[in-house]
Design a protein around this motif. Structure first.
Motif, PDB file in Angstrom:
ATOM      1  N   UNK A 114      -1.156  -0.560  -4.761  1.00  0.00           N
ATOM      2  CA  UNK A 114      -1.771  -0.793  -6.131  1.00  0.00           C
ATOM      3  C   UNK A 114      -3.075  -0.105  -6.025  1.00  0.00           C
ATOM      4  N   UNK A 115      -3.905  -0.021  -5.047  1.00  0.00           N
ATOM      5  CA  UNK A 115      -5.159   0.786  -5.066  1.00  0.00           C
ATOM      6  C   UNK A 115      -4.796   2.306  -5.545  1.00  0.00           C
ATOM      7  N   UNK A 116      -3.677   3.050  -4.883  1.00  0.00           N
ATOM      8  CA  UNK A 116      -3.273   4.173  -5.166  1.00  0.00           C
ATOM      9  C   UNK A 116      -2.922   4.275  -6.371  1.00  0.00           C
ATOM     10  N   UNK A 117      -1.908   3.376  -7.073  1.00  0.00           N
ATOM     11  CA  UNK A 117      -1.327   3.226  -8.371  1.00  0.00           C
ATOM     12  C   UNK A 117      -2.562   3.343  -9.330  1.00  0.00           C
ATOM     13  N   UNK A 118      -3.596   2.873  -8.864  1.00  0.00           N
ATOM     14  CA  UNK A 118      -4.825   2.922 -10.119  1.00  0.00           C
ATOM     15  C   UNK A 118      -5.792   4.130 -10.018  1.00  0.00           C
ATOM     16  N   UNK A 119      -5.394   4.953  -9.088  1.00  0.00           N
ATOM     17  CA  UNK A 119      -5.982   6.052  -8.833  1.00  0.00           C
ATOM     18  C   UNK A 119      -5.945   7.308 -10.109  1.00  0.00           C
ATOM     19  N   UNK A 120      -7.009   8.008 -10.376  1.00  0.00           N
ATOM     20  CA  UNK A 120      -6.914   8.845 -11.356  1.00  0.00           C
ATOM     21  C   UNK A 120      -7.485  10.218 -10.894  1.00  0.00           C
TER      22      UNK A 120
ATOM     23  N   UNK B  43       2.920   8.832  -2.965  1.00  0.00           N
ATOM     24  CA  UNK B  43       1.792   7.760  -3.024  1.00  0.00           C
ATOM     25  C   UNK B  43       2.142   6.671  -2.160  1.00  0.00           C
ATOM     26  N   UNK B  44       3.376   6.400  -2.009  1.00  0.00           N
ATOM     27  CA  UNK B  44       3.677   5.565  -0.822  1.00  0.00           C
ATOM     28  C   UNK B  44       3.138   6.058   0.637  1.00  0.00           C
ATOM     29  N   UNK B  45       3.473   7.258   0.811  1.00  0.00           N
ATOM     30  CA  UNK B  45       3.546   7.852   2.175  1.00  0.00           C
ATOM     31  C   UNK B  45       1.979   7.900   2.371  1.00  0.00           C
ATOM     32  N   UNK B  46       0.980   8.198   1.377  1.00  0.00           N
ATOM     33  CA  UNK B  46      -0.433   8.128   1.320  1.00  0.00           C
ATOM     34  C   UNK B  46      -0.884   6.375   1.670  1.00  0.00           C
TER      35      UNK B  46
ATOM     36  N   UNK C 270       0.970 -11.219   6.197  1.00  0.00           N
ATOM     37  CA  UNK C 270      -0.258 -10.526   6.238  1.00  0.00           C
ATOM     38  C   UNK C 270      -0.240  -8.951   6.196  1.00  0.00           C
ATOM     39  N   UNK C 271       0.934  -8.506   6.557  1.00  0.00           N
ATOM     40  CA  UNK C 271       1.273  -6.956   6.513  1.00  0.00           C
ATOM     41  C   UNK C 271       1.586  -6.546   5.078  1.00  0.00           C
ATOM     42  N   UNK C 272       2.539  -7.685   4.521  1.00  0.00           N
ATOM     43  CA  UNK C 272       3.122  -7.171   3.097  1.00  0.00           C
ATOM     44  C   UNK C 272       1.806  -7.349   1.935  1.00  0.00           C
ATOM     45  N   UNK C 273       0.681  -8.281   2.379  1.00  0.00           N
ATOM     46  CA  UNK C 273      -0.440  -8.306   1.418  1.00  0.00           C
ATOM     47  C   UNK C 273      -1.138  -6.967   1.526  1.00  0.00           C
ATOM     48  N   UNK C 274      -1.254  -6.602   2.801  1.00  0.00           N
ATOM     49  CA  UNK C 274      -2.108  -5.263   3.058  1.00  0.00           C
ATOM     50  C   UNK C 274      -1.487  -4.116   2.241  1.00  0.00           C
ATOM     51  N   UNK C 275       0.119  -4.058   2.579  1.00  0.00           N
ATOM     52  CA  UNK C 275       0.521  -2.872   2.196  1.00  0.00           C
ATOM     53  C   UNK C 275       0.808  -2.902   0.455  1.00  0.00           C
ATOM     54  N   UNK C 276       0.785  -3.992  -0.016  1.00  0.00           N
ATOM     55  CA  UNK C 276       0.747  -4.220  -1.380  1.00  0.00           C
ATOM     56  C   UNK C 276      -0.694  -4.055  -2.208  1.00  0.00           C
ATOM     57  N   UNK C 277      -1.758  -4.388  -1.503  1.00  0.00           N
ATOM     58  CA  UNK C 277      -2.795  -4.114  -2.154  1.00  0.00           C
ATOM     59  C   UNK C 277      -3.173  -2.546  -1.951  1.00  0.00           C
TER      60      UNK C 277
END
Length: 337
Positions: free
Chosen positions: A294-300, A259-262, A284-291
């Motif tokens: 968590x978008x991927x973590x919310x996937x189902x 999920x990180x790789x994606x 700015x890069x930290x904010x982009x990666x974190x967002x």
């Protein structure tokens, strides 16, 4: 719920049930010399999911640590050399589960069996991410069908080799060999300006730095899930045990690294990732990666019972059930379509 990220020079304190973050901002004075003033951000405890500390030059009060510990909120300290997860352990009755885990940790046959499942989840999920990226590029007219054949061949050869694993060392070599081949394919899908040549935790290039940071988040969630299930995150299955090392976290998290790789593949394409002079991602890069993480973590996915984040906790409980009752433990296999 928010993930708080603090880095160089920040101060963290507590005021009631609020976490107070003081971040330094440089300003120019009348003599044109650089000075710093602090901007304070107050965040209610109820809104906090995780605190991520970047680097070593961050001050945090003991009151803040106690408040977060009482709320069972993990603190992740991410550095160039290692990641540390601070979390209050064992808030549930789990003595019997731990005793069984410790006994099984001495059973090489069980360790190889579970280790193969964890690695299988990682390699299949990683292959799924690369396959997805290849299909997306083919849709754009890129001549990249050869990647699909490579993935097919890797899966075929790997499965034949997996049946001959007889020791933990065999398992480690097997994982390293096939992960390396998949990383070599992943390079194809990273923009050339990053000069990414493969996974190297010691490298300070933006892609490797982003992966290391995102892994730290996954380690925090996996440690939290394992402890919540009553398991000891310091027990090793694939990774060797060492004082202060959450070996089971590293083992268990293998399934969730795709999920990180994606997320990093997406981040590297939609934004310009940058690092500071110490090799850490910029704000700015930290904010982009974190967002994106968590978008991927919310996937189902239609084949999953829960979101990706929910699957982390469900699989931790499934591992406990295997340890206590001998029930079947299946890998989590990340899939995009």
């Amino acid at each position: 719920m928010v993930v708080i990220i603090v880095k160089r020079g920040a101060r963290i304190s507590r005021k009631g049930s609020t976490l107070c973050i003081s971040k330094p901002v440089s300003v120019e004075d009348e003599k044109d010399s650089k000075k710093y003033q602090f901007i304070i951000e107050n965040i209610p405890l109820i809104d906090i999911e995780m605190l991520v500390v970047i680097g070593s030059n961050v001050k945090i009060s003991s009151g803040s640590i106690l408040m977060l510990a009482e709320a069972n909120i993990p603190i992740i300290v991410h550095s160039r050399r290692l990641d540390v997860v601070l979390l209050t352990p064992y808030n549930v009755r789990i003595a019997e589960a731990r005793r069984r885990l410790y006994r099984l940790a001495d059973n090489i046959k069980w360790r190889i069996h579970i280790g193969k499942i964890l690695i299988e989840g990682k390699l299949l999920g990683f292959a799924n991410v690369i396959r997805y990226l290849a299909y997306k590029d083919i849709e754009k007219g890129k001549n990249i069908k050869w990647v699909l054949k490579e993935i097919h061949d890797i899966n075929r050869l790997r499965k034949a080799e997996a049946s001959n694993l007889r020791s933990i060392e065999d398992l480690r070599l097997y994982e390293a060999k096939w992960s390396k081949k998949l990383w070599e394919l992943f390079v194809t899908f990273t923009p050339s300006e990053y000069e990414f040549t493969g996974r190297d935790p010691r490298s300070k290039d933006p892609i490797n730095s982003a992966i290391s940071y995102a892994y730290a988040i996954i380690y925090g969630l996996c440690t939290h899930a394992l402890i919540a299930s009553g398991l000891d995150p310091y027990v090793g299955i694939i990774h060797s045990e060492r004082a202060g090392r959450t070996s089971l976290t590293y083992d268990f998290s293998e399934m969730f690294k795709p999920i990180v790789i994606h997320a990093i593949a997406i981040a590297s394409r939609i934004a310009r990732l940058n690092v500071d002079k110490n090799g850490y991602l910029t704000k700015k890069s930290l904010e982009t990666v974190t967002r994106l993480i968590y978008r991927v973590l919310r996937r189902k996915h239609r084949g999953w019972k829960y979101t990706v984040r929910g699957e982390i906790y469900a699989k931790a409980w499934e591992l406990r059930q295997n340890i206590e009752k001998g029930t079947v433990f299946k890998p989590f296999i990340y899939s995009i379509k």
